[in-house]
Design a protein around this motif. Sequence first.
Motif, PDB file in Angstrom:
ATOM      1  N   ARG A 191       0.734  -1.241   0.044  1.00  0.00           N
ATOM      2  CA  ARG A 191      -0.025  -0.002   0.043  1.00  0.00           C
ATOM      3  C   ARG A 191       0.975   1.455   0.004  1.00  0.00           C
ATOM      4  O   ARG A 191       1.829   1.355   0.483  1.00  0.00           O
ATOM      5  CB  ARG A 191      -1.179  -0.045   1.095  1.00  0.00           C
ATOM      6  CG  ARG A 191      -1.894  -0.912   1.250  1.00  0.00           C
ATOM      7  CD  ARG A 191      -2.768  -0.531   2.348  1.00  0.00           C
ATOM      8  NE  ARG A 191      -3.852  -1.508   2.859  1.00  0.00           N
ATOM      9  CZ  ARG A 191      -5.036  -1.466   2.489  1.00  0.00           C
ATOM     10  NH1 ARG A 191      -5.830  -0.495   1.839  1.00  0.00           N
ATOM     11  NH2 ARG A 191      -5.883  -2.479   2.809  1.00  0.00           N
ATOM     12  N   ASP A 192       0.323   2.185  -0.758  1.00  0.00           N
ATOM     13  CA  ASP A 192       1.080   3.574  -0.522  1.00  0.00           C
ATOM     14  C   ASP A 192       0.804   4.174   0.822  1.00  0.00           C
ATOM     15  O   ASP A 192      -0.235   3.931   1.520  1.00  0.00           O
ATOM     16  CB  ASP A 192       0.205   4.302  -1.673  1.00  0.00           C
ATOM     17  CG  ASP A 192       0.550   4.323  -3.094  1.00  0.00           C
ATOM     18  OD1 ASP A 192       1.701   3.555  -3.301  1.00  0.00           O
ATOM     19  OD2 ASP A 192       0.149   4.788  -3.897  1.00  0.00           O
ATOM     20  N   LYS A 193       1.691   5.040   1.314  1.00  0.00           N
ATOM     21  CA  LYS A 193       1.762   5.504   2.586  1.00  0.00           C
ATOM     22  C   LYS A 193       0.465   6.770   2.489  1.00  0.00           C
ATOM     23  O   LYS A 193       0.580   7.627   1.692  1.00  0.00           O
ATOM     24  CB  LYS A 193       2.881   6.202   3.015  1.00  0.00           C
ATOM     25  CG  LYS A 193       4.023   5.111   2.848  1.00  0.00           C
ATOM     26  CD  LYS A 193       4.073   3.970   3.998  1.00  0.00           C
ATOM     27  CE  LYS A 193       5.124   3.297   4.237  1.00  0.00           C
ATOM     28  NZ  LYS A 193       4.750   1.816   4.451  1.00  0.00           N
ATOM     29  N   PRO A 194      -0.075   6.985   3.510  1.00  0.00           N
ATOM     30  CA  PRO A 194      -1.002   7.978   3.692  1.00  0.00           C
ATOM     31  C   PRO A 194      -0.319   9.425   3.507  1.00  0.00           C
ATOM     32  O   PRO A 194       0.965   9.561   4.090  1.00  0.00           O
ATOM     33  CB  PRO A 194      -1.865   7.854   4.925  1.00  0.00           C
ATOM     34  CG  PRO A 194      -1.287   6.666   5.502  1.00  0.00           C
ATOM     35  CD  PRO A 194      -0.219   6.229   4.889  1.00  0.00           C
ATOM     36  N   VAL A 195      -0.733  10.341   3.135  1.00  0.00           N
ATOM     37  CA  VAL A 195      -0.221  11.613   2.895  1.00  0.00           C
ATOM     38  C   VAL A 195      -0.502  12.247   4.627  1.00  0.00           C
ATOM     39  O   VAL A 195      -1.436  12.336   5.094  1.00  0.00           O
ATOM     40  CB  VAL A 195      -1.057  12.503   1.988  1.00  0.00           C
ATOM     41  CG1 VAL A 195      -0.480  14.080   1.956  1.00  0.00           C
ATOM     42  CG2 VAL A 195      -0.840  12.104   0.568  1.00  0.00           C
ATOM     43  N   GLU A 196       1.040  12.629   4.843  1.00  0.00           N
ATOM     44  CA  GLU A 196       0.873  13.312   6.175  1.00  0.00           C
ATOM     45  C   GLU A 196       0.964  14.873   6.044  1.00  0.00           C
ATOM     46  O   GLU A 196       1.534  15.332   5.066  1.00  0.00           O
ATOM     47  CB  GLU A 196       2.159  12.778   6.913  1.00  0.00           C
ATOM     48  CG  GLU A 196       1.917  11.442   7.139  1.00  0.00           C
ATOM     49  CD  GLU A 196       3.025  10.814   7.908  1.00  0.00           C
ATOM     50  OE1 GLU A 196       3.817  11.446   8.590  1.00  0.00           O
ATOM     51  OE2 GLU A 196       3.420   9.545   8.066  1.00  0.00           O
ATOM     52  N   GLY A 197       0.659  15.438   7.014  1.00  0.00           N
ATOM     53  CA  GLY A 197       0.521  17.076   7.322  1.00  0.00           C
ATOM     54  C   GLY A 197      -0.461  17.455   6.857  1.00  0.00           C
ATOM     55  O   GLY A 197      -0.588  18.907   6.739  1.00  0.00           O
TER      56      GLY A 197
END
Length: 83
Positions: free
Chosen positions: A14-20
């Motif tokens: 899975r792609d990593k979730p967008v943080e920030g």
Amino acid sequence: MKLRPLHDWVVIERDKPVEGLLWIPDIPVNRGTVTATGPKVKEVSVGHQVQFNPYSGLEVACNGQTWLFINEAEISFINCGGV
């Protein structure tokens, strides 16, 4: 760890979730990269970027790494770039 799925199973990282961001949804990311395919898989190959139902498949964790095992039929589409 080398994975070799059977039949029509596909292994996805899975792609990593967008943080920030101010708000992060509670649903898992529904995009990822194919890392292995079973012998009966016809449409996707290793390295393809795919999109799928965020709740489908089976997550397997080992040695700090998590993979998603999913049937090929549960993959919505292959990302051909630009999206």
